[in-house]
Design a protein around this motif. Structure first.
Motif, PDB file in Angstrom:
ATOM      1  N   ASP A  86       0.836  -1.209   0.000  1.00  0.00           N
ATOM      2  CA  ASP A  86       0.000   0.000   0.000  1.00  0.00           C
ATOM      3  C   ASP A  86       0.870   1.258   0.000  1.00  0.00           C
ATOM      4  O   ASP A  86       0.601   2.210  -0.736  1.00  0.00           O
ATOM      5  CB  ASP A  86      -0.939   0.020   1.205  1.00  0.00           C
ATOM      6  CG  ASP A  86      -2.134  -0.898   1.054  1.00  0.00           C
ATOM      7  OD1 ASP A  86      -2.443  -1.321  -0.085  1.00  0.00           O
ATOM      8  OD2 ASP A  86      -2.767  -1.208   2.092  1.00  0.00           O
ATOM      9  N   GLU A  89       2.389   1.635  -3.341  1.00  0.00           N
ATOM     10  CA  GLU A  89       1.397   2.068  -4.328  1.00  0.00           C
ATOM     11  C   GLU A  89       1.156   3.575  -4.211  1.00  0.00           C
ATOM     12  O   GLU A  89       1.095   4.282  -5.230  1.00  0.00           O
ATOM     13  CB  GLU A  89       0.083   1.310  -4.139  1.00  0.00           C
ATOM     14  CG  GLU A  89      -0.955   1.674  -5.193  1.00  0.00           C
ATOM     15  CD  GLU A  89      -2.270   0.938  -5.008  1.00  0.00           C
ATOM     16  OE1 GLU A  89      -2.822   0.508  -6.041  1.00  0.00           O
ATOM     17  OE2 GLU A  89      -2.742   0.806  -3.858  1.00  0.00           O
ATOM     18  N   LYS A  90       1.056   4.082  -2.991  1.00  0.00           N
ATOM     19  CA  LYS A  90       0.828   5.524  -2.778  1.00  0.00           C
ATOM     20  C   LYS A  90       1.960   6.355  -3.375  1.00  0.00           C
ATOM     21  O   LYS A  90       1.738   7.483  -3.807  1.00  0.00           O
ATOM     22  CB  LYS A  90       0.694   5.827  -1.286  1.00  0.00           C
ATOM     23  CG  LYS A  90      -0.624   5.403  -0.710  1.00  0.00           C
ATOM     24  CD  LYS A  90      -0.727   5.695   0.765  1.00  0.00           C
ATOM     25  CE  LYS A  90      -2.034   5.146   1.285  1.00  0.00           C
ATOM     26  NZ  LYS A  90      -1.948   4.609   2.624  1.00  0.00           N
ATOM     27  N   GLY A  92       3.715   5.370  -6.000  1.00  0.00           N
ATOM     28  CA  GLY A  92       3.815   5.108  -7.427  1.00  0.00           C
ATOM     29  C   GLY A  92       4.783   4.004  -7.820  1.00  0.00           C
ATOM     30  O   GLY A  92       5.102   3.854  -8.999  1.00  0.00           O
ATOM     31  N   MET A  94       4.270   0.619  -6.983  1.00  0.00           N
ATOM     32  CA  MET A  94       3.587  -0.675  -7.077  1.00  0.00           C
ATOM     33  C   MET A  94       2.153  -0.416  -7.546  1.00  0.00           C
ATOM     34  O   MET A  94       1.556   0.589  -7.172  1.00  0.00           O
ATOM     35  CB  MET A  94       3.567  -1.350  -5.701  1.00  0.00           C
ATOM     36  CG  MET A  94       3.129  -2.780  -5.670  1.00  0.00           C
ATOM     37  SD  MET A  94       4.297  -3.980  -6.310  1.00  0.00           S
ATOM     38  CE  MET A  94       5.715  -3.779  -5.246  1.00  0.00           C
ATOM     39  N   ARG A  95       1.640  -1.338  -8.339  1.00  0.00           N
ATOM     40  CA  ARG A  95       0.240  -1.283  -8.766  1.00  0.00           C
ATOM     41  C   ARG A  95      -0.460  -2.477  -8.147  1.00  0.00           C
ATOM     42  O   ARG A  95       0.012  -3.616  -8.241  1.00  0.00           O
ATOM     43  CB  ARG A  95       0.179  -1.349 -10.291  1.00  0.00           C
ATOM     44  CG  ARG A  95      -1.219  -1.288 -10.849  1.00  0.00           C
ATOM     45  CD  ARG A  95      -1.212  -1.014 -12.342  1.00  0.00           C
ATOM     46  NE  ARG A  95      -1.443  -2.035 -13.302  1.00  0.00           N
ATOM     47  CZ  ARG A  95      -2.449  -2.894 -13.405  1.00  0.00           C
ATOM     48  NH1 ARG A  95      -3.350  -2.945 -12.557  1.00  0.00           N
ATOM     49  NH2 ARG A  95      -2.573  -3.747 -14.357  1.00  0.00           N
ATOM     50  N   TRP A  97      -4.324  -4.478  -7.769  1.00  0.00           N
ATOM     51  CA  TRP A  97      -5.671  -4.578  -8.330  1.00  0.00           C
ATOM     52  C   TRP A  97      -6.284  -5.923  -7.957  1.00  0.00           C
ATOM     53  O   TRP A  97      -5.590  -6.865  -7.621  1.00  0.00           O
ATOM     54  CB  TRP A  97      -5.658  -4.394  -9.855  1.00  0.00           C
ATOM     55  CG  TRP A  97      -5.057  -5.537 -10.621  1.00  0.00           C
ATOM     56  CD1 TRP A  97      -5.738  -6.581 -11.189  1.00  0.00           C
ATOM     57  CD2 TRP A  97      -3.687  -5.779 -10.898  1.00  0.00           C
ATOM     58  NE1 TRP A  97      -4.868  -7.450 -11.802  1.00  0.00           N
ATOM     59  CE2 TRP A  97      -3.591  -6.966 -11.637  1.00  0.00           C
ATOM     60  CE3 TRP A  97      -2.504  -5.101 -10.592  1.00  0.00           C
ATOM     61  CZ2 TRP A  97      -2.387  -7.505 -12.080  1.00  0.00           C
ATOM     62  CZ3 TRP A  97      -1.301  -5.628 -11.032  1.00  0.00           C
ATOM     63  CH2 TRP A  97      -1.247  -6.807 -11.762  1.00  0.00           C
ATOM     64  N   MET A 108      -0.362  -7.833  -7.656  1.00  0.00           N
ATOM     65  CA  MET A 108       0.558  -6.708  -7.570  1.00  0.00           C
ATOM     66  C   MET A 108       1.603  -6.769  -8.669  1.00  0.00           C
ATOM     67  O   MET A 108       1.952  -7.839  -9.152  1.00  0.00           O
ATOM     68  CB  MET A 108       1.201  -6.644  -6.180  1.00  0.00           C
ATOM     69  CG  MET A 108       1.809  -7.922  -5.699  1.00  0.00           C
ATOM     70  SD  MET A 108       2.111  -7.974  -3.896  1.00  0.00           S
ATOM     71  CE  MET A 108       3.012  -6.514  -3.588  1.00  0.00           C
ATOM     72  N   GLN A 109       2.099  -5.573  -9.026  1.00  0.00           N
ATOM     73  CA  GLN A 109       3.082  -5.464 -10.091  1.00  0.00           C
ATOM     74  C   GLN A 109       3.869  -4.174  -9.868  1.00  0.00           C
ATOM     75  O   GLN A 109       3.298  -3.151  -9.474  1.00  0.00           O
ATOM     76  CB  GLN A 109       2.353  -5.419 -11.431  1.00  0.00           C
ATOM     77  CG  GLN A 109       3.232  -5.451 -12.645  1.00  0.00           C
ATOM     78  CD  GLN A 109       2.383  -5.563 -13.911  1.00  0.00           C
ATOM     79  OE1 GLN A 109       1.306  -4.975 -14.002  1.00  0.00           O
ATOM     80  NE2 GLN A 109       2.862  -6.317 -14.873  1.00  0.00           N
ATOM     81  N   THR A 111       5.736  -0.806 -10.978  1.00  0.00           N
ATOM     82  CA  THR A 111       5.388   0.179 -12.000  1.00  0.00           C
ATOM     83  C   THR A 111       6.635   0.588 -12.787  1.00  0.00           C
ATOM     84  O   THR A 111       7.762   0.259 -12.414  1.00  0.00           O
ATOM     85  CB  THR A 111       4.799   1.442 -11.341  1.00  0.00           C
ATOM     86  OG1 THR A 111       5.807   2.008 -10.498  1.00  0.00           O
ATOM     87  CG2 THR A 111       3.539   1.131 -10.546  1.00  0.00           C
ATOM     88  N   CYS A 114       9.065   2.357 -10.597  1.00  0.00           N
ATOM     89  CA  CYS A 114       9.905   1.458  -9.811  1.00  0.00           C
ATOM     90  C   CYS A 114      11.040   0.896 -10.667  1.00  0.00           C
ATOM     91  O   CYS A 114      12.198   0.852 -10.240  1.00  0.00           O
ATOM     92  CB  CYS A 114       9.061   0.333  -9.214  1.00  0.00           C
ATOM     93  SG  CYS A 114       9.951  -0.737  -8.069  1.00  0.00           S
TER      94      CYS A 114
END
Length: 173
Positions: A86, A89-90, A92, A94-95, A97, A108-109, A111, A114
């Motif tokens: 999390d 992700e905030k 930028g 990690m994504r 869904w 998770m993936q 970005t 990253c």
């Protein structure tokens, strides 16, 4: 604190003593390297845990893993991996869904941001890795590689057994 060479001499009398010394040293080396890695990553605003998770997510799976798969790979809890993810992700890196077939699963993936960070760090990271092992010959490095692989395999077996015992399932070696 007693120097490692002095401590090693005191532990070299039996297989059990050498195993104890080795276990202690593995923990200490891990702690020290984590500190070094944290310091090196600090300017980029990423922690050692985030760094390791990004490496595992980017390279450890053929398809985007679930949080639970990453937790298992890192020998960590689902909750802890979710919390780290999390935060990434905030920022930028990690994504996250929901899986299309099973909405309870979060995938998770890493970005592009990253990946760019790792590319930008590549030269520094290579230098750091070499510095961590500069006191080993090529032959010693090859031996260490094989030994670490065997130790990891055994650690994985013990970890799976401990997880099974904790959940009430019995698992054999």
């Amino acid at each position: 604190m007693v120097e490692a060479e002095e401590a090693k001499a005191g532990f070299a009398s039996s297989r059990l003593d050498m195993a104890r010394f080795s276990l202690i040293m593995v923990f200490l080396v891990g702690q020290r390297w984590r500190y070094v890695i944290e310091k090196e990553l600090e300017p980029d605003g990423i922690t050692a845990k985030q760094w390791l998770m990004a490496i595992v997510v980017a390279n450890g799976f053929k398809t985007p893993p679930s949080i639970q798969e990453v937790a298992d790979a890192l020998s960590n809890t689902h909750q802890n991996v979710k919390q780290i993810a999390d935060g990434m992700e905030k920022r930028g890196f990690m994504r996250l869904w929901r899986d299309e077939k099973n909405k309870r699963i979060i995938r998770m993936q890493v970005t592009d941001k990253c990946i760019a960070l790792f590319k930008d760090r590549e030269e520094k990271d290579v230098q750091s890795i070499f510095s961590m092992f500069e006191n080993l010959t090529d032959e010693e490095m090859g031996a260490l590689f094989g030994i670490i692989a065997k130790i990891e395999h055994r650690a994985s077996q013990l970890y799976e057994n401990a997880k099974a015992a904790r959940s009430g399932r019995v698992k054999e070696d």
